[in-house]
Design an enzyme around this catalytic site. Structure first.
Site, PDB file in Angstrom:
ATOM      1  N   ARG A  22      -1.940   4.567  -1.665  1.00 39.83           N
ATOM      2  CA  ARG A  22      -2.208   4.191  -0.285  1.00 39.83           C
ATOM      3  C   ARG A  22      -3.714   4.072  -0.103  1.00 39.83           C
ATOM      4  O   ARG A  22      -4.485   4.889  -0.611  1.00 39.83           O
ATOM      5  CB  ARG A  22      -1.648   5.229   0.700  1.00 39.83           C
ATOM      6  CG  ARG A  22      -0.138   5.202   0.873  1.00 39.83           C
ATOM      7  CD  ARG A  22       0.325   3.969   1.624  1.00 39.83           C
ATOM      8  NE  ARG A  22       1.743   4.030   1.963  1.00 39.83           N
ATOM      9  CZ  ARG A  22       2.724   3.583   1.199  1.00 39.83           C
ATOM     10  NH1 ARG A  22       2.427   3.043   0.017  1.00 39.83           N
ATOM     11  NH2 ARG A  22       3.976   3.665   1.579  1.00 39.83           N
ATOM     12  N   GLU A  73      -5.075  -2.057   6.007  1.00 45.52           N
ATOM     13  CA  GLU A  73      -4.166  -3.194   5.795  1.00 45.52           C
ATOM     14  C   GLU A  73      -3.552  -3.643   7.118  1.00 45.52           C
ATOM     15  O   GLU A  73      -3.224  -2.814   7.973  1.00 45.52           O
ATOM     16  CB  GLU A  73      -3.042  -2.775   4.838  1.00 45.52           C
ATOM     17  CG  GLU A  73      -3.475  -2.619   3.402  1.00 45.52           C
ATOM     18  CD  GLU A  73      -2.298  -2.348   2.486  1.00 45.52           C
ATOM     19  OE1 GLU A  73      -1.185  -2.851   2.763  1.00 45.52           O
ATOM     20  OE2 GLU A  73      -2.479  -1.632   1.507  1.00 45.52           O
ATOM     21  N   HIS A  84      -1.087  -5.645  -2.111  1.00 47.91           N
ATOM     22  CA  HIS A  84      -0.047  -4.617  -1.986  1.00 47.91           C
ATOM     23  C   HIS A  84       1.271  -5.087  -2.626  1.00 47.91           C
ATOM     24  O   HIS A  84       2.318  -5.122  -1.972  1.00 47.91           O
ATOM     25  CB  HIS A  84       0.183  -4.244  -0.523  1.00 47.91           C
ATOM     26  CG  HIS A  84       0.802  -2.877  -0.368  1.00 47.91           C
ATOM     27  ND1 HIS A  84       0.589  -2.097   0.729  1.00 47.91           N
ATOM     28  CD2 HIS A  84       1.626  -2.163  -1.178  1.00 47.91           C
ATOM     29  CE1 HIS A  84       1.258  -0.959   0.610  1.00 47.91           C
ATOM     30  NE2 HIS A  84       1.897  -0.979  -0.547  1.00 47.91           N
TER      31      HIS A  84
END
Length: 328
Positions: free
Chosen positions: A243, A272, A290
């Site tokens: 993350r 993000e 991602h």
């Protein structure tokens, strides 16, 4: 439990096979155009359904949970991570929260290893050189990267994914080191020939490559802080497929710009979907959108787990992937 088919709201587009099966089993509302739901749309969905199937892009916070209708009793997350859901608030409202653990281990480990290879060997720079007509034939001094064999890899978080990364990395001759809340079982440590560090600070200072593979929790927010980034060797690389919030991204960018770190491979970002424009200008980074878990097989496995969790709950049993406070 619902007397008939439960009403299920799915917040994003899922693989066709999963959506078809859901339509057979549930009274389901699908999101065919795949646009993320607004907060208002999410709030409305949570007032009028029995089951919500969100994804990592949906922030199910305490405010939304307070507004949820009495019907909503199950939040079946399409994903392993649960940092997008305020689980304590959901449990306090009598809701069950489930996730889809274990199905993305190999896919994420593959992508982690791809970044570990790509950054020191300058693979993306090489591709761009060809695309921009810079290649003038082989040269003994052009596009020199660094050898992986014999380097030290420090894994932050030695769970399923961390261990899968370690197995791949050993095949490339990397020496395995790791930091975890506690050492892994002796048989796993022996198999991986892994060295345990109880101090993250001390490990970071000695590694050639660092791979971030721990979950995002309040305790791991900016775990790789500006202070810890400065402990790393200027010749070191960092890779993150976990993350974005685990690394202080602003500090990382500054150090990459100034040459205090050799490079980074990032599949996730702190804000993000917004990407720091400075990252896009750097040559010593490899950036991916991602996509660490983005395989068809992985998405189908995730969908099957969501369906099993919902069906088990409808039948009045404990879902196999129920999230409990001890996991947070």
């Amino acid at each position: 439990m619902p007397a008939n088919k439960p009403q299920v709201v799915v917040t994003r587009k899922l693989p066709d096979a999963i959506e078809t099966r859901m339509r057979e089993l549930f009274d389901v509302r699908l999101n065919y155009d795949d646009a993320p739901m607004s907060e208002a749309t999410l709030a409305q969905a949570m007032r009028d359904t029995d089951v919500l199937v969100p994804t990592v892009t949906d922030r199910i916070d305490e405010k939304l949970i307070r507004q949820a209708g009495e019907r909503l009793k199950l939040i079946a997350n399409f994903g392993n991570g649960i940092d997008n859901i305020d689980v304590p608030a959901a449990i306090a409202r009598g809701m069950v929260v489930t996730n889809t653990p274990g199905v993305l281990t190999e896919d994420t480990a593959d992508m982690t290893m791809a970044l570990i290879l790509a950054v020191p060997r300058r693979l993306v720079e090489g591709v761009k050189a060809l695309e921009t007509d810079q290649f003038r034939g082989w040269s003994p001094s052009w596009m020199l990267g660094h050898r992986l064999w014999g380097k030290r890899l420090g894994i932050v978080g030695m769970g399923r994914i961390g261990q899968a990364v370690a197995r791949r990395a050993r095949a490339f001759g990397l020496q395995i080191h790791y930091h975890n809340r506690k050492p892994v079982a002796a048989d796993i440590a022996n198999e991986l020939e892994a060295t345990y560090w109880d101090s993250l600070d001390r490990m970071l200072a000695r590694m050639d490559i660092v791979s971030v593979n721990c979950p995002h929790t309040p305790a791991t927010f900016h775990l790789i802080s500006a202070r810890r980034l400065k402990m790393m060797k200027p010749s070191a690389y960092i890779v993150n497929t976990a993350r974005g919030e685990i690394i202080d991204e602003a500090a990382l960018v500054r150090m990459l710009e100034s040459g205090e770190l050799a490079g980074a491979g990032l599949d996730v970002f702190e804000n993000e979907p917004r990407i720091d424009p400075r990252l896009l200008r750097l040559r010593n980074v490899v950036l991916l959108p991602h996509m660490g878990s983005a395989t068809l097989e992985g998405r189908l496995d995730m969908g099957e787990k969501v369906i099993i969790n919902i069906r088990t709950w409808v039948d009045g049993h404990r879902p196999p992937n129920r999230v409990v406070p001890a996991m947070l």
